[in-house]
Design a protein around this motif. Structure first.
Motif, PDB file in Angstrom:
ATOM      1  N   GLY A  65     -13.759   8.809   9.255  1.00  0.00           N
ATOM      2  CA  GLY A  65     -13.866   7.994  10.457  1.00  0.00           C
ATOM      3  C   GLY A  65     -12.935   6.804  10.493  1.00  0.00           C
ATOM      4  N   GLU A  66     -11.863   6.850   9.673  1.00  0.00           N
ATOM      5  CA  GLU A  66     -10.932   5.719   9.606  1.00  0.00           C
ATOM      6  C   GLU A  66      -9.489   6.188   9.826  1.00  0.00           C
ATOM      7  N   ALA A  67      -8.593   5.218   9.966  1.00  0.00           N
ATOM      8  CA  ALA A  67      -7.140   5.424   9.946  1.00  0.00           C
ATOM      9  C   ALA A  67      -6.606   6.225  11.126  1.00  0.00           C
ATOM     10  N   PHE A  68      -7.290   6.206  12.242  1.00  0.00           N
ATOM     11  CA  PHE A  68      -6.818   6.983  13.392  1.00  0.00           C
ATOM     12  C   PHE A  68      -5.506   6.438  13.971  1.00  0.00           C
ATOM     13  N   GLU A  69      -5.163   5.209  13.618  1.00  0.00           N
ATOM     14  CA  GLU A  69      -3.903   4.638  14.091  1.00  0.00           C
ATOM     15  C   GLU A  69      -2.760   4.915  13.115  1.00  0.00           C
ATOM     16  N   TRP A  70      -3.007   5.774  12.126  1.00  0.00           N
ATOM     17  CA  TRP A  70      -2.006   6.075  11.098  1.00  0.00           C
ATOM     18  C   TRP A  70      -1.570   7.538  11.133  1.00  0.00           C
ATOM     19  N   GLY A  71      -1.581   8.162  12.288  1.00  0.00           N
ATOM     20  CA  GLY A  71      -1.105   9.533  12.395  1.00  0.00           C
ATOM     21  C   GLY A  71       0.358   9.655  11.983  1.00  0.00           C
ATOM     22  N   ILE A  72       0.731  10.833  11.522  1.00  0.00           N
ATOM     23  CA  ILE A  72       2.077  11.079  10.991  1.00  0.00           C
ATOM     24  C   ILE A  72       2.949  11.769  12.042  1.00  0.00           C
ATOM     25  N   PHE A 118       2.589  -3.761   1.379  1.00  0.00           N
ATOM     26  CA  PHE A 118       2.736  -3.273   2.747  1.00  0.00           C
ATOM     27  C   PHE A 118       2.549  -4.432   3.722  1.00  0.00           C
ATOM     28  N   PRO A 119       3.606  -5.158   4.037  1.00  0.00           N
ATOM     29  CA  PRO A 119       3.480  -6.355   4.872  1.00  0.00           C
ATOM     30  C   PRO A 119       2.855  -6.107   6.244  1.00  0.00           C
ATOM     31  N   LEU A 120       3.035  -4.931   6.826  1.00  0.00           N
ATOM     32  CA  LEU A 120       2.453  -4.640   8.138  1.00  0.00           C
ATOM     33  C   LEU A 120       1.124  -3.905   8.041  1.00  0.00           C
ATOM     34  N   GLY A 121       0.579  -3.821   6.831  1.00  0.00           N
ATOM     35  CA  GLY A 121      -0.686  -3.116   6.641  1.00  0.00           C
ATOM     36  C   GLY A 121      -0.475  -1.679   6.213  1.00  0.00           C
ATOM     37  N   ARG A 122      -1.585  -1.044   5.854  1.00  0.00           N
ATOM     38  CA  ARG A 122      -1.554   0.343   5.380  1.00  0.00           C
ATOM     39  C   ARG A 122      -2.919   0.969   5.603  1.00  0.00           C
ATOM     40  N   PRO A 123      -3.001   2.292   5.540  1.00  0.00           N
ATOM     41  CA  PRO A 123      -4.316   2.937   5.543  1.00  0.00           C
ATOM     42  C   PRO A 123      -5.107   2.531   4.300  1.00  0.00           C
ATOM     43  N   ALA A 124      -6.412   2.674   4.352  1.00  0.00           N
ATOM     44  CA  ALA A 124      -7.283   2.328   3.217  1.00  0.00           C
ATOM     45  C   ALA A 124      -7.269   3.469   2.200  1.00  0.00           C
ATOM     46  N   PHE A 125      -6.090   3.697   1.632  1.00  0.00           N
ATOM     47  CA  PHE A 125      -5.911   4.839   0.729  1.00  0.00           C
ATOM     48  C   PHE A 125      -6.891   4.830  -0.446  1.00  0.00           C
ATOM     49  N   GLU A 126      -7.281   3.629  -0.890  1.00  0.00           N
ATOM     50  CA  GLU A 126      -8.163   3.554  -2.055  1.00  0.00           C
ATOM     51  C   GLU A 126      -9.494   4.239  -1.803  1.00  0.00           C
ATOM     52  N   LYS A 127      -9.877   4.422  -0.545  1.00  0.00           N
ATOM     53  CA  LYS A 127     -11.151   5.073  -0.229  1.00  0.00           C
ATOM     54  C   LYS A 127     -11.108   6.588  -0.418  1.00  0.00           C
ATOM     55  N   VAL A 128      -9.906   7.143  -0.626  1.00  0.00           N
ATOM     56  CA  VAL A 128      -9.796   8.594  -0.836  1.00  0.00           C
ATOM     57  C   VAL A 128      -9.098   8.917  -2.150  1.00  0.00           C
ATOM     58  N   GLY A 129      -9.210   7.980  -3.110  1.00  0.00           N
ATOM     59  CA  GLY A 129      -8.780   8.290  -4.471  1.00  0.00           C
ATOM     60  C   GLY A 129      -7.405   7.840  -4.876  1.00  0.00           C
ATOM     61  N   VAL A 130      -6.665   7.172  -3.995  1.00  0.00           N
ATOM     62  CA  VAL A 130      -5.356   6.658  -4.378  1.00  0.00           C
ATOM     63  C   VAL A 130      -5.546   5.404  -5.239  1.00  0.00           C
ATOM     64  N   GLN A 131      -4.773   5.321  -6.319  1.00  0.00           N
ATOM     65  CA  GLN A 131      -4.840   4.160  -7.201  1.00  0.00           C
ATOM     66  C   GLN A 131      -3.843   3.116  -6.710  1.00  0.00           C
ATOM     67  N   LEU A 132      -4.332   1.983  -6.195  1.00  0.00           N
ATOM     68  CA  LEU A 132      -3.481   0.883  -5.758  1.00  0.00           C
ATOM     69  C   LEU A 132      -3.322  -0.083  -6.922  1.00  0.00           C
ATOM     70  N   VAL A 133      -2.082  -0.302  -7.355  1.00  0.00           N
ATOM     71  CA  VAL A 133      -1.835  -1.093  -8.561  1.00  0.00           C
ATOM     72  C   VAL A 133      -0.711  -2.092  -8.309  1.00  0.00           C
ATOM     73  N   ASP A 134      -0.579  -3.051  -9.229  1.00  0.00           N
ATOM     74  CA  ASP A 134       0.518  -4.014  -9.152  1.00  0.00           C
ATOM     75  C   ASP A 134       1.794  -3.459  -9.777  1.00  0.00           C
ATOM     76  N   ASP A 135       1.633  -2.587 -10.784  1.00  0.00           N
ATOM     77  CA  ASP A 135       2.790  -2.059 -11.507  1.00  0.00           C
ATOM     78  C   ASP A 135       2.636  -0.555 -11.696  1.00  0.00           C
ATOM     79  N   VAL A 136       3.474   0.201 -11.041  1.00  0.00           N
ATOM     80  CA  VAL A 136       3.400   1.666 -11.088  1.00  0.00           C
ATOM     81  C   VAL A 136       4.113   2.240 -12.308  1.00  0.00           C
ATOM     82  N   GLU A 137       5.034   1.482 -12.893  1.00  0.00           N
ATOM     83  CA  GLU A 137       5.961   2.035 -13.887  1.00  0.00           C
ATOM     84  C   GLU A 137       5.289   2.812 -15.022  1.00  0.00           C
ATOM     85  N   PRO A 138       4.220   2.312 -15.654  1.00  0.00           N
ATOM     86  CA  PRO A 138       3.644   3.101 -16.750  1.00  0.00           C
ATOM     87  C   PRO A 138       3.191   4.492 -16.307  1.00  0.00           C
ATOM     88  N   TYR A 139       2.664   4.596 -15.097  1.00  0.00           N
ATOM     89  CA  TYR A 139       2.177   5.878 -14.591  1.00  0.00           C
ATOM     90  C   TYR A 139       3.334   6.808 -14.226  1.00  0.00           C
TER      91      TYR A 139
END
Length: 495
Positions: free
Chosen positions: A54-61, A271-292
């Motif tokens: 029920g979220e992110a309807f303004e984020w169609g691709i 994401f200065p203009l905002g982003r979908p709430a990816f963390e609600k569907v299992g995306v890991q939001l981190v400060d540093d991606v490099e180790p992964y």
């Protein structure tokens, strides 16, 4: 048979999951360049999952194709209202079909670049994402510099308001947004390159700077380029996949996607203009991606190359066949443990031994049928980015390089274009002709392949690497792939 489109979704089998939301309520917020199978099994899937909550309807691709071959997919998806079926194939034979509804349009840039530019210039677009392959960033594999001599880039710079490349399209859209007082969108790379966001920033800035120094400086300062690590094995859709979907689930889909159950996305939260709430569907939001990302590139991606050439030369044609062979499993695990892993920093929240074993399980999934031909393709864009950094770091810290050198040798042998039965190998690579020309001299001048400084820099000047490479290449010619691997494994890395 039920044709896949908006009108017929209610008629699909109950076994096929469909969007629970009203697609008419979805509006574009993301433009994605490079709509291949991976994007449709990954980013588009995550957004569809969020919309099902029920979220992110303004984020169609809005998809964008820039290559001539993209026209076929654009036509196929347009005929299906941009719906497609994602089929998750489990190792036990279970198939999970799910209709993805997060894509709302698909533009074909060669036909109408103006439409693509204006769509990205629309204030509603907050993110432009990319899966343009490792080679799509147009940088030199050794120096990392942007290639201003590319014919397409030269053409775009001569006519910047009528571009054809992803660089030209994106930068022209940013120019128009800037002129209209619209904040720049975020550029989100989803390709398998170390520091993909950083690389994208350098490349797009270099292109913009070639248009004007001020434009390049503005883009580098004002446009966000978050880094990301993405992971899901997604083989090329084959005719049998279309037939199986029709036979098992009575769905007529011109271009479904098949993939493994595993999926991962680690994303820098910038994401200065905002982003979908990816963390609600299992995306890991981190400060540093490099180790992964280093974990994935040096263990998963490099291991794909480690199994691909040896496996093909040994007579296998699918990744799962290779990874059901104990000899190859032992070789892959020893590469990961003794050469790949020592180049990694600790990865927060990840048990690396469990990760390594999970990779073998994933590679061995017989339902995926990932071809070795796919894994062997475009090696000149892959080996320098995924394996050469491992070799360099291991040499610098006194670590083992024999297995990595053996993988490079297996590529050189594969590039000769003839397998061990004398059958022709169709080499798929942007550098096909020069690579095959060099590989033709492997038996008379065996160092020639790695003396290609455009790909390997000074690696041929490193005695430990060169010795291991030459021994493996000689063994491949004299004993073949399987016997060479047996010797490598038996001697813990030395032929």
């Amino acid at each position: 048979m039920t044709l896949l489109n908006n009108h017929n979704m209610g008629a699909l089998s109950a076994a096929v999951e469909t969007p629970s939301y009203d697609r008419q309520s979805v509006t574009p917020g993301i433009v994605h360049i490079g709509v291949g199978g991976f994007h449709r099994a990954h980013q588009a899937m995550y957004l569809d999952a969020l919309m099902n909550q029920g979220e992110a309807f303004e984020w169609g691709i809005v998809g964008v194709g820039v290559m001539p071959g993209d026209k076929r997919m654009q036509q196929a998806l347009a005929a299906q209202d941009y719906l497609y079926t994602l089929v998750v194939k489990h190792p036990d034979g279970e198939y999970q079909p799910r209709v993805i509804g997060s894509m709302v349009d698909y533009l074909f840039a060669p036909t109408d670049p103006e439409a693509v530019i204006e769509k990205m210039a629309d204030p509603a677009i907050k993110i432009v994402s990319l899966t343009v392959t490792e080679g799509g960033y147009n940088f030199h594999p050794v120096t990392g510099e942007f290639n201003l001599d590319s014919p397409q880039v030269r053409k775009d710079l001569a006519h910047p308001e009528q571009p054809s490349s992803s660089f030209g399209l994106v930068v022209e859209a940013l120019v128009r947004r800037r002129a209209r007082g619209i904040a720049p969108f975020t550029v989100m790379s989803c390709d398998n390159i170390q520091g993909n966001g950083d690389v994208a920033k350098r490349m797009f800035s270099a292109y913009a700077r070639a248009r004007s120094a001020g434009l390049g400086d503005w883009l580098a300062a004002e446009v966000a380029f978050p880094n990301a690590m993405v992971d899901r094995i997604t083989p090329v859709t084959a005719p049998v996949d279309i037939d199986e979907l029709a036979q098992r689930f009575d769905v007529e889909d011109a271009w479904p996607v098949v993939c493994e159950p595993f999926t991962q996305w680690v994303l820098e939260d910038h994401f200065p203009l905002g982003r979908p709430a990816f963390e609600k569907v299992g995306v890991q939001l981190v400060d540093d991606v490099e180790p992964y990302e280093l974990m994935k590139l040096r263990l998963l991606n490099a291991s794909h190359q480690a199994l691909a050439y040896f496996g093909y030369l040994a007579g296998y044609r699918y990744a799962h066949e290779v990874c059901q062979d104990p000899l190859f499993v032992e070789f892959l695990l020893s590469y990961m443990r003794e050469e790949g892993t020592p180049t990694l920093a600790p990865v927060p929240g990840v048990d690396l031994e469990a990760y390594r074993l999970t990779l073998i399980e994933r590679f061995a999934n017989p339902q995926i049928k990932d071809t070795l031909v796919r894994l062997c393709a475009e090696s000149s864009d892959r080996i320098p980015k995924w394996l050469v950094p491992v070799i360099r770091q291991q040499l610098a810290q006194g670590g083992e390089v024999e297995r990595s050198a053996a993988v490079v040798a297996s590529w050189a042998r594969y590039a000769e274009g003839v397998d061990e039965q004398g059958e022709a190998i169709d080499i798929v690579d942007r550098l096909r002709e020069p690579l095959m020309a060099i590989a033709a001299s492997n038996r008379t001048y065996p160092a020639a392949f790695v003396e290609n400084r455009e790909l390997f820099g000074d690696l041929a000047d490193q005695p430990r690497f060169l010795h291991a490479y030459l021994k493996t290449l000689t063994s491949l010619h004299e004993r073949g792939a399987r016997a060479t691997l047996e010797a490598l494994v038996a001697s813990k890395g030395t032929v």
